[in-house]
Design a protein around this motif. Sequence first.
Motif, PDB file in Angstrom:
ATOM      1  N   LEU A  30       1.243  -1.372  -0.108  1.00  0.00           N
ATOM      2  CA  LEU A  30      -0.313   0.046   0.063  1.00  0.00           C
ATOM      3  C   LEU A  30       0.286   0.715   0.147  1.00  0.00           C
ATOM      4  O   LEU A  30       2.057   1.341   0.730  1.00  0.00           O
ATOM      5  N   LYS A  31      -0.085   2.304  -0.347  1.00  0.00           N
ATOM      6  CA  LYS A  31       0.809   3.480  -0.418  1.00  0.00           C
ATOM      7  C   LYS A  31       0.841   4.570   0.692  1.00  0.00           C
ATOM      8  O   LYS A  31       0.388   3.617   2.170  1.00  0.00           O
ATOM      9  N   ILE A  32       1.197   4.543   1.041  1.00  0.00           N
ATOM     10  CA  ILE A  32       1.663   5.482   2.427  1.00  0.00           C
ATOM     11  C   ILE A  32       0.814   6.554   3.449  1.00  0.00           C
ATOM     12  O   ILE A  32       0.184   5.921   5.045  1.00  0.00           O
ATOM     13  N   VAL A  33      -0.246   7.115   2.724  1.00  0.00           N
ATOM     14  CA  VAL A  33      -2.064   7.414   2.997  1.00  0.00           C
ATOM     15  C   VAL A  33      -2.423   5.977   3.387  1.00  0.00           C
ATOM     16  O   VAL A  33      -3.360   5.966   4.690  1.00  0.00           O
ATOM     17  N   HIS A  34      -2.661   5.219   2.517  1.00  0.00           N
ATOM     18  CA  HIS A  34      -3.390   3.993   2.671  1.00  0.00           C
ATOM     19  C   HIS A  34      -2.437   3.359   3.744  1.00  0.00           C
ATOM     20  O   HIS A  34      -3.938   2.573   4.210  1.00  0.00           O
ATOM     21  N   ILE A  35      -1.552   2.849   4.431  1.00  0.00           N
ATOM     22  CA  ILE A  35      -0.942   2.388   5.579  1.00  0.00           C
ATOM     23  C   ILE A  35      -1.548   2.951   6.543  1.00  0.00           C
ATOM     24  O   ILE A  35      -2.568   2.482   7.834  1.00  0.00           O
ATOM     25  N   ILE A  36      -1.356   4.298   6.251  1.00  0.00           N
ATOM     26  CA  ILE A  36      -1.699   5.336   8.007  1.00  0.00           C
ATOM     27  C   ILE A  36      -3.227   4.727   8.094  1.00  0.00           C
ATOM     28  O   ILE A  36      -4.137   4.953   9.372  1.00  0.00           O
ATOM     29  N   LYS A  37      -4.413   5.265   6.967  1.00  0.00           N
ATOM     30  CA  LYS A  37      -5.979   5.126   7.003  1.00  0.00           C
ATOM     31  C   LYS A  37      -6.268   4.102   7.719  1.00  0.00           C
ATOM     32  O   LYS A  37      -6.794   3.135   8.104  1.00  0.00           O
ATOM     33  N   ASN A  38      -5.629   2.943   7.020  1.00  0.00           N
ATOM     34  CA  ASN A  38      -5.973   0.939   7.111  1.00  0.00           C
ATOM     35  C   ASN A  38      -5.246   0.868   8.639  1.00  0.00           C
ATOM     36  O   ASN A  38      -6.364  -0.096   9.162  1.00  0.00           O
ATOM     37  N   ALA A  39      -4.437   1.304   8.872  1.00  0.00           N
ATOM     38  CA  ALA A  39      -4.055   1.299  10.585  1.00  0.00           C
ATOM     39  C   ALA A  39      -5.203   1.627  11.488  1.00  0.00           C
ATOM     40  O   ALA A  39      -5.709   0.935  12.686  1.00  0.00           O
ATOM     41  N   PHE A  40      -5.414   3.323  10.988  1.00  0.00           N
ATOM     42  CA  PHE A  40      -6.531   3.796  11.680  1.00  0.00           C
ATOM     43  C   PHE A  40      -7.385   2.650  11.999  1.00  0.00           C
ATOM     44  O   PHE A  40      -7.922   2.805  13.170  1.00  0.00           O
ATOM     45  N   LEU A  41      -8.470   2.229  10.484  1.00  0.00           N
ATOM     46  CA  LEU A  41      -9.357   1.558  10.828  1.00  0.00           C
ATOM     47  C   LEU A  41      -9.428   0.223  11.561  1.00  0.00           C
ATOM     48  O   LEU A  41     -10.592   0.311  12.025  1.00  0.00           O
ATOM     49  N   LEU A  42      -8.205  -0.041  11.412  1.00  0.00           N
ATOM     50  CA  LEU A  42      -8.298  -1.663  12.310  1.00  0.00           C
ATOM     51  C   LEU A  42      -8.038  -1.382  13.138  1.00  0.00           C
ATOM     52  O   LEU A  42      -8.298  -2.110  14.050  1.00  0.00           O
ATOM     53  N   MET A  43      -7.572  -0.094  13.924  1.00  0.00           N
ATOM     54  CA  MET A  43      -7.956   0.047  15.696  1.00  0.00           C
ATOM     55  C   MET A  43      -9.030  -0.467  15.551  1.00  0.00           C
ATOM     56  O   MET A  43      -9.085  -0.261  17.102  1.00  0.00           O
ATOM     57  N   LEU A  44      -9.753   0.759  14.966  1.00  0.00           N
ATOM     58  CA  LEU A  44     -10.872   1.289  15.691  1.00  0.00           C
ATOM     59  C   LEU A  44     -11.700  -0.133  15.910  1.00  0.00           C
ATOM     60  O   LEU A  44     -12.731   0.170  16.745  1.00  0.00           O
ATOM     61  N   ILE A  45     -11.715  -1.088  14.629  1.00  0.00           N
ATOM     62  CA  ILE A  45     -12.818  -2.400  15.084  1.00  0.00           C
ATOM     63  C   ILE A  45     -12.179  -3.426  15.299  1.00  0.00           C
ATOM     64  O   ILE A  45     -12.831  -4.534  15.880  1.00  0.00           O
ATOM     65  N   ASN A  46     -11.060  -3.269  16.330  1.00  0.00           N
ATOM     66  CA  ASN A  46     -10.487  -4.551  17.019  1.00  0.00           C
ATOM     67  C   ASN A  46     -10.173  -3.875  18.540  1.00  0.00           C
ATOM     68  O   ASN A  46      -9.169  -3.946  18.866  1.00  0.00           O
ATOM     69  N   PRO A  47     -11.323  -3.551  18.836  1.00  0.00           N
ATOM     70  CA  PRO A  47     -11.058  -3.228  21.241  1.00  0.00           C
ATOM     71  C   PRO A  47     -10.426  -4.338  21.511  1.00  0.00           C
ATOM     72  O   PRO A  47      -9.497  -3.538  22.138  1.00  0.00           O
TER      73      PRO A  47
END
Length: 202
Positions: free
Chosen positions: A130-147
């Motif tokens: 992934l591109k850097i922007v998408h890496i950060i975006k996906n990391a943030f979304l994964l963090m939100l949906i995996n408490p």
Amino acid sequence: MSNTANRAYAATLWISKFAYINLLWLGFSLVGLIVLGFFPATMAMFAVVRKWLMGKTDVPVFHTFWSTYKAEFLKSNGLGLIIVIVGSLVILDLMFVKNLSVIQIPIYLFMFLVVLTLLYVFPVFVHYELKIVHIIKNAFLLMLINPLENLVMIVSLVTVFFVVKYIPGLGFFFGGSLTAAIIMSVCIRAFKKMEKKQEKKE
């Protein structure tokens, strides 16, 4: 060779592997003058640990580490620059509002979310192209949906921190590699959960 001897040999082998990758991580971070070497060395360590956790236990450790270090040097440092800038801005904000307790609360919350997101950034980097922007975006979304995964990582990493604090020698040989293994194993679980959800939608 008895089962006990086999288990002892396997345990010794894995201990030496984790110590080796940790020393590579430290060494290449220093070779890169720490700042420029830390992020590619960390990505390289995560790449090796990921292969182990995916069942590829016989991969050549140095070759895999070195090839990832070279290939991802610029990209990982680009991501690292963003991380450093965000971290610096947060610290500056805290310094300016240290006497305003009400304003500190959202900043501390933001810091907490940033740290949790960072726990996913390195695994996402090495697991997906992934591109850097998408890496950060996906990391943030994964963090939100995996408490639950967030909690497991926090508890595990705090445990490692206290063990290393009281036995500093372990930190030198296993601090980085053990941390990477914990984060990567939890994140692989999160990746699989997300992929199953996507398959069901399709």
